[in-house]
Write a protein that holds these residues in place. Structure first.
Motif, PDB file in Angstrom:
ATOM      1  N   VAL A 154       0.844  -1.186   0.000  1.00  0.00           N
ATOM      2  CA  VAL A 154       0.000   0.000   0.000  1.00  0.00           C
ATOM      3  C   VAL A 154       0.883   1.241   0.000  1.00  0.00           C
ATOM      4  N   SER A 155       0.480   2.238  -0.793  1.00  0.00           N
ATOM      5  CA  SER A 155       1.206   3.506  -0.868  1.00  0.00           C
ATOM      6  C   SER A 155       0.276   4.648  -0.499  1.00  0.00           C
ATOM      7  N   ALA A 156       0.833   5.642   0.213  1.00  0.00           N
ATOM      8  CA  ALA A 156       0.089   6.843   0.572  1.00  0.00           C
ATOM      9  C   ALA A 156       0.564   7.996  -0.305  1.00  0.00           C
ATOM     10  N   ILE A 157      -0.344   8.515  -1.123  1.00  0.00           N
ATOM     11  CA  ILE A 157      -0.039   9.690  -1.943  1.00  0.00           C
ATOM     12  C   ILE A 157      -0.444  10.906  -1.121  1.00  0.00           C
ATOM     13  N   LEU A 158       0.521  11.462  -0.392  1.00  0.00           N
ATOM     14  CA  LEU A 158       0.266  12.589   0.507  1.00  0.00           C
ATOM     15  C   LEU A 158       0.456  13.894  -0.269  1.00  0.00           C
ATOM     16  N   GLU A 159      -0.652  14.569  -0.562  1.00  0.00           N
ATOM     17  CA  GLU A 159      -0.637  15.781  -1.385  1.00  0.00           C
ATOM     18  C   GLU A 159      -0.909  17.015  -0.519  1.00  0.00           C
ATOM     19  N   ARG A 160      -0.249  18.117  -0.891  1.00  0.00           N
ATOM     20  CA  ARG A 160      -0.525  19.384  -0.222  1.00  0.00           C
ATOM     21  C   ARG A 160      -0.097  20.538  -1.132  1.00  0.00           C
ATOM     22  N   GLN A 161      -1.035  21.404  -1.438  1.00  0.00           N
ATOM     23  CA  GLN A 161      -0.772  22.623  -2.199  1.00  0.00           C
ATOM     24  C   GLN A 161       0.027  22.359  -3.470  1.00  0.00           C
ATOM     25  N   GLY A 162      -0.442  21.387  -4.256  1.00  0.00           N
ATOM     26  CA  GLY A 162       0.198  21.100  -5.540  1.00  0.00           C
ATOM     27  C   GLY A 162       1.510  20.349  -5.446  1.00  0.00           C
ATOM     28  N   GLN A 163       1.778  19.753  -4.281  1.00  0.00           N
ATOM     29  CA  GLN A 163       3.000  18.978  -4.098  1.00  0.00           C
ATOM     30  C   GLN A 163       2.671  17.605  -3.544  1.00  0.00           C
ATOM     31  N   VAL A 164       3.630  16.680  -3.637  1.00  0.00           N
ATOM     32  CA  VAL A 164       3.448  15.326  -3.132  1.00  0.00           C
ATOM     33  C   VAL A 164       4.696  14.930  -2.342  1.00  0.00           C
ATOM     34  N   LEU A 165       4.503  14.161  -1.268  1.00  0.00           N
ATOM     35  CA  LEU A 165       5.615  13.756  -0.415  1.00  0.00           C
ATOM     36  C   LEU A 165       6.335  12.544  -1.011  1.00  0.00           C
ATOM     37  N   LEU A 166       7.658  12.659  -1.181  1.00  0.00           N
ATOM     38  CA  LEU A 166       8.512  11.544  -1.594  1.00  0.00           C
ATOM     39  C   LEU A 166       9.547  11.286  -0.515  1.00  0.00           C
ATOM     40  N   VAL A 167       9.900  10.007  -0.343  1.00  0.00           N
ATOM     41  CA  VAL A 167      10.870   9.616   0.686  1.00  0.00           C
ATOM     42  C   VAL A 167      11.961   8.761   0.059  1.00  0.00           C
ATOM     43  N   ASP A 168      13.039   8.582   0.773  1.00  0.00           N
ATOM     44  CA  ASP A 168      14.162   7.755   0.330  1.00  0.00           C
ATOM     45  C   ASP A 168      13.716   6.298   0.239  1.00  0.00           C
ATOM     46  N   ASP A 169      14.015   5.643  -0.883  1.00  0.00           N
ATOM     47  CA  ASP A 169      13.600   4.247  -1.039  1.00  0.00           C
ATOM     48  C   ASP A 169      14.619   3.258  -0.499  1.00  0.00           C
ATOM     49  N   GLY A 170      15.747   3.774   0.050  1.00  0.00           N
ATOM     50  CA  GLY A 170      16.764   2.895   0.599  1.00  0.00           C
ATOM     51  C   GLY A 170      17.750   2.369  -0.423  1.00  0.00           C
ATOM     52  N   PHE A 171      17.558   2.720  -1.681  1.00  0.00           N
ATOM     53  CA  PHE A 171      18.432   2.237  -2.748  1.00  0.00           C
ATOM     54  C   PHE A 171      18.972   3.397  -3.590  1.00  0.00           C
ATOM     55  N   GLY A 172      19.012   4.566  -3.000  1.00  0.00           N
ATOM     56  CA  GLY A 172      19.532   5.713  -3.723  1.00  0.00           C
ATOM     57  C   GLY A 172      18.512   6.443  -4.562  1.00  0.00           C
ATOM     58  N   GLY A 173      17.245   6.104  -4.420  1.00  0.00           N
ATOM     59  CA  GLY A 173      16.200   6.766  -5.186  1.00  0.00           C
ATOM     60  C   GLY A 173      15.090   7.261  -4.284  1.00  0.00           C
ATOM     61  N   LEU A 174      13.974   7.646  -4.898  1.00  0.00           N
ATOM     62  CA  LEU A 174      12.828   8.164  -4.169  1.00  0.00           C
ATOM     63  C   LEU A 174      11.602   7.306  -4.413  1.00  0.00           C
ATOM     64  N   THR A 175      10.672   7.363  -3.482  1.00  0.00           N
ATOM     65  CA  THR A 175       9.432   6.610  -3.603  1.00  0.00           C
ATOM     66  C   THR A 175       8.363   7.299  -2.764  1.00  0.00           C
ATOM     67  N   LEU A 176       7.150   6.817  -2.849  1.00  0.00           N
ATOM     68  CA  LEU A 176       6.083   7.249  -1.950  1.00  0.00           C
ATOM     69  C   LEU A 176       6.226   6.532  -0.615  1.00  0.00           C
ATOM     70  N   PRO A 177       5.650   7.056   0.456  1.00  0.00           N
ATOM     71  CA  PRO A 177       5.551   6.278   1.696  1.00  0.00           C
ATOM     72  C   PRO A 177       4.794   4.985   1.411  1.00  0.00           C
ATOM     73  N   THR A 178       5.441   3.869   1.643  1.00  0.00           N
ATOM     74  CA  THR A 178       4.936   2.571   1.203  1.00  0.00           C
ATOM     75  C   THR A 178       5.169   1.533   2.288  1.00  0.00           C
ATOM     76  N   ALA A 179       4.249   0.565   2.397  1.00  0.00           N
ATOM     77  CA  ALA A 179       4.406  -0.506   3.381  1.00  0.00           C
ATOM     78  C   ALA A 179       3.708  -1.764   2.895  1.00  0.00           C
ATOM     79  N   ARG A 180       4.179  -2.909   3.380  1.00  0.00           N
ATOM     80  CA  ARG A 180       3.479  -4.162   3.145  1.00  0.00           C
ATOM     81  C   ARG A 180       2.267  -4.246   4.062  1.00  0.00           C
ATOM     82  N   VAL A 181       1.185  -4.816   3.542  1.00  0.00           N
ATOM     83  CA  VAL A 181      -0.031  -4.978   4.331  1.00  0.00           C
ATOM     84  C   VAL A 181       0.105  -6.225   5.193  1.00  0.00           C
ATOM     85  N   GLY A 182      -0.118  -6.063   6.477  1.00  0.00           N
ATOM     86  CA  GLY A 182      -0.024  -7.184   7.403  1.00  0.00           C
ATOM     87  C   GLY A 182      -1.374  -7.770   7.746  1.00  0.00           C
ATOM     88  N   ARG A 183      -1.428  -8.472   8.849  1.00  0.00           N
ATOM     89  CA  ARG A 183      -2.650  -9.175   9.255  1.00  0.00           C
ATOM     90  C   ARG A 183      -3.788  -8.218   9.569  1.00  0.00           C
TER      91      ARG A 183
END
Length: 312
Positions: A178-207
């Motif tokens: 699951v990814s959260a597209i966090l938008e505010r005033q025409g912008q979107v939040l990107l975070v470090d993907d751990g591999f030298g790039g960027l991604t959305l806030p993302t997580a595996r879905v658990g129980r």
């Protein structure tokens, strides 16, 4: 027919709880035609769209004999089958004259047929109908809900299984991301993907399910935001993953990690996941036009269903 069971008092909580338990369950979607005749079909999945208001969606093929009835009905129900109901799943998946023959169904609080002994049911009124290629998406507002303790019936790679009974013997299954597209005033939040790039806030879905994972992502972001509408669902076949993205409008707060970037293709050059970058490019264009859609497909190809039209 007997009277319907008592519905859960809070459909938002019901939707949240049900998707934690039954997300990959086998369902039978039901309605009644203009003459009151019960109709139904088997669906291997359905999706949560919103918690406030509580919305879910299912799809029906446009060449289905029941397409007209479902798209003009005053409501429909999603019946989540229990572990002993393989025969019902098979019956509602075949072109038989009367799929309800011998079934002691009952009308739900809002009239749609409810099947006996199911793990759970949602009784819905129409919220929106969206044409999506050779299918139509039925988005329903949950008016009533009920669940039992019966284990749900699952279906994976052509085989039925009971999640509770097979949990220890089913080592491989598709990860749900699951990814959260966090938008505010025409912008979107990107975070470090751990591999030298960027991604959305993302997580595996658990129980605890998709909603819990999305809520945790928002809480960890440091922003004030609410889980928003479904934006994209696609399967990454190579990684055996299903990706679900939700638009989550943010208001106040400072990002705990990452930074907001402009919603523009030039801002996404460091997004290393090509499918994610394509999704963000589409978001940038749709934000500029103010006309959004829902993407269905895989990481390489799919279709966008517009959500600007209402059913009635």
């Amino acid at each position: 027919m007997t009277s319907a069971p008592v519905a859960a008092p809070d459909p938002r909580r019901a939707l949240r709880d049900a998707f934690g338990t039954f997300m990959t369950g086998v369902t039978v979607v039901t309605t009644r035609d203009a003459a009151g005749k019960p109709l139904g079909f088997t669906a291997n999945s359905f999706s949560s769209v919103s918690l406030d208001p509580p919305l879910l969606l299912v799809q029906i093929a446009r060449n289905s004999a029941n397409h007209a009835a479902f798209t003009t009905a005053t409501g429909f129900a999603v019946n989540i089958l229990s572990e002993g109901q393989k025969h019902i799943s098979s019956t509602f998946a075949r072109p038989v004259p009367d799929r309800f023959a011998g079934i002691d169904w009952q009308p739900g609080p809002h009239g749609a047929p409810l099947l006996p002994d199911v793990a759970a049911w949602f009784d819905c009124t129409p919220h929106q109908i969206v044409e999506a290629g050779d299918h139509t998406i039925l988005i329903g507002r949950i008016e009533a809900f009920n669940a039992t303790t019966a284990p749900g019936l699952g279906y994976y790679r052509g085989t039925y299984f009971t999640p509770v009974a097979t949990q220890a013997t089913l080592p491989t299954g598709p990860d749900i991301i699951v990814s959260a597209i966090l938008e505010r005033q025409g912008q979107v939040l990107l975070v470090d993907d751990g591999f030298g790039g960027l991604t959305l806030p993302t997580a595996r879905v658990g129980r605890d399910g998709t909603t819990a994972a999305l809520t945790a992502l928002i809480a960890a972001s440091g922003l004030t935001a609410e889980p928003g509408p479904l934006y994209s669902v696609y399967e990454d076949v190579a990684r055996a993953q299903q990706h679900i993205a939700f638009r989550c409008p943010a208001t106040t707060g400072t990002p705990a990690r990452g930074a907001f970037v402009d919603l523009a293709p030039d801002s996404f050059a460091e997004v290393t996941d090509q499918a994610l970058r394509t999704m963000l490019d589409r978001l940038a264009e749709e934000s500029r036009m103010g006309n959004y859609g829902i993407y269905f497909g895989n990481q390489n190809k799919g279709q966008v269903a517009l959500v600007g039209r209402t059913s009635r």
